[in-house]
Design an enzyme around this catalytic site. Structure first.
Site, PDB file in Angstrom:
ATOM      1  N   PHE A  23       0.851  -1.185   0.000  1.00 33.95           N
ATOM      2  CA  PHE A  23       0.000   0.000   0.000  1.00 33.95           C
ATOM      3  C   PHE A  23       0.890   1.239   0.000  1.00 33.95           C
ATOM      4  CE2 PHE A  23      -3.093   3.063   1.648  1.00 33.95           C
ATOM      5  CZ  PHE A  23      -4.175   2.756   0.844  1.00 33.95           C
ATOM      6  N   TYR A  58      -0.914  -2.781   8.297  1.00 36.41           N
ATOM      7  CA  TYR A  58      -1.570  -3.519   9.373  1.00 36.41           C
ATOM      8  C   TYR A  58      -1.150  -4.989   9.392  1.00 36.41           C
ATOM      9  CZ  TYR A  58      -5.278  -4.811  12.621  1.00 36.41           C
ATOM     10  OH  TYR A  58      -5.978  -5.268  13.707  1.00 36.41           O
ATOM     11  N   ILE A  82       2.440   4.909   6.044  1.00 36.86           N
ATOM     12  CA  ILE A  82       1.080   5.180   6.502  1.00 36.86           C
ATOM     13  C   ILE A  82       0.905   6.694   6.437  1.00 36.86           C
ATOM     14  CG2 ILE A  82      -0.615   4.836   8.333  1.00 36.86           C
ATOM     15  CD1 ILE A  82       1.334   2.680   9.480  1.00 36.86           C
ATOM     16  N   ILE A  83      -0.001   7.131   5.578  1.00 39.25           N
ATOM     17  CA  ILE A  83      -0.186   8.567   5.336  1.00 39.25           C
ATOM     18  C   ILE A  83      -1.552   8.986   5.876  1.00 39.25           C
ATOM     19  CG2 ILE A  83      -0.285  10.368   3.569  1.00 39.25           C
ATOM     20  CD1 ILE A  83       1.524   8.459   1.840  1.00 39.25           C
ATOM     21  N   THR A  87      -9.778  10.454   8.087  1.00 42.45           N
ATOM     22  CA  THR A  87     -10.473   9.643   9.090  1.00 42.45           C
ATOM     23  C   THR A  87      -9.474   9.173  10.145  1.00 42.45           C
ATOM     24  OG1 THR A  87     -10.074   7.527   7.979  1.00 42.45           O
ATOM     25  CG2 THR A  87     -11.999   8.797   7.248  1.00 42.45           C
ATOM     26  N   HIS A  89      -8.541   6.298  10.732  1.00 39.02           N
ATOM     27  CA  HIS A  89      -7.896   5.064  10.278  1.00 39.02           C
ATOM     28  C   HIS A  89      -6.377   5.122  10.461  1.00 39.02           C
ATOM     29  CE1 HIS A  89      -7.553   1.413   7.887  1.00 39.02           C
ATOM     30  NE2 HIS A  89      -6.613   2.000   7.179  1.00 39.02           N
ATOM     31  N   ARG A 128      10.908  11.599   2.577  1.00 40.85           N
ATOM     32  CA  ARG A 128      11.584  10.595   3.391  1.00 40.85           C
ATOM     33  C   ARG A 128      11.909   9.326   2.610  1.00 40.85           C
ATOM     34  NH1 ARG A 128       9.002  14.126   5.989  1.00 40.85           N
ATOM     35  NH2 ARG A 128       9.426  14.714   8.146  1.00 40.85           N
TER      36      ARG A 128
END
EC number: 2.5.1.78
Length: 156
Positions: A23, A58, A82-83, A87, A89, A128
Site C-alpha cells: 500500500f 496492518y 502510513i499517510i 479519518t 484510520h 523521506r
C-alpha cells in the site's frame, strides 16, 4: 570503561528479509530500493536477501512474527508508509503496526529495524523516501546491519 557498539558492515553470511507493505507503493518501492542498496553496499549477499510483500502496514506484524518464528532469518528490515487521511484510520493502523512490530522483536529477541513512515501527507512521505530527507529505507537497513553486528559482538 568499554563502549560496545555495532559496525556498519555485514560478514556476508547473514540471512535477511525486507518486509514491505505494498500500500502506497510509490513510496514503499523507493524505501525497498534504499534498503536493498544499503544491504549490498555494506557487504550483504543478494542470494541471502528475501523481499516479502504484504498488502498493507496492518499486516506487517503478523508476517513479521512468521518470519522471526521460522528460524530462517538473522534479522528483518520492516518498511511501510502510513499517510494520514481524513479519518481516524491512520491513528489505528499506525499504532497497531508499531506495537505489533515491537512486540514481535521482543518476543523473538531478534534484530528488527523499523522503517515504517507515518506522515501527515504524501509530500512528507516522498521527502523521506529518497528526496530532501534522505531514504528512510536505507537508514532502516543501516540500523539492522548495526544491530546484527552488535548481537554478534555480544554473543562473544
Amino acid at each position: 570503561m568499554r563502549i560496545i557498539e555495532g559496525k556498519l558492515q555485514l560478514q556476508g553470511n547473514e540471512k535477511v528479509a525486507i518486509l514491505t507493505s505494498r500500500f502506497n507503493h510509490i513510496i514503499t518501492d523507493r524505501l525497498k530500493e534504499g534498503a536493498m542498496d544499503c544491504f549490498k553496499r555494506h557487504g550483504g549477499d543478494e542470494d541471502l536477501l528475501d523481499i516479502v510483500l504484504v498488502p498493507g502496514a496492518y499486516e506487517l506484524p503478523f508476517i513479521l512474527e512468521r518470519l522471526l518464528g521460522s528460524g530462517k532469518y538473522d534479522g528483518v528490515c520492516v518498511l511501510g508508509a502510513i499517510i494520514r487521511g481524513g479519518t481516524p484510520h491512520f491513528d489505528y493502523v499506525s499504532a497497531e503496526a508499531t506495537k505489533g512490530i515491537a512486540h514481535a522483536m521482543l518476543k523473538y529477541s531478534m534484530p528488527v529495524s523499523f522503517g515504517v513512515l507515518t506522515t501527515d501527507n504524501i509530500e512528507q512521505a516522498i521527502e523521506r523516501a529518497g528526496s530532501k530527507a534522505g531514504n528512510k529505507g536505507f537508514e532502516a537497513m543501516s540500523t539492522l546491519i548495526e544491530l546484527l553486528s552488535l548481537c554478534q559482538t555480544l554473543k562473544g
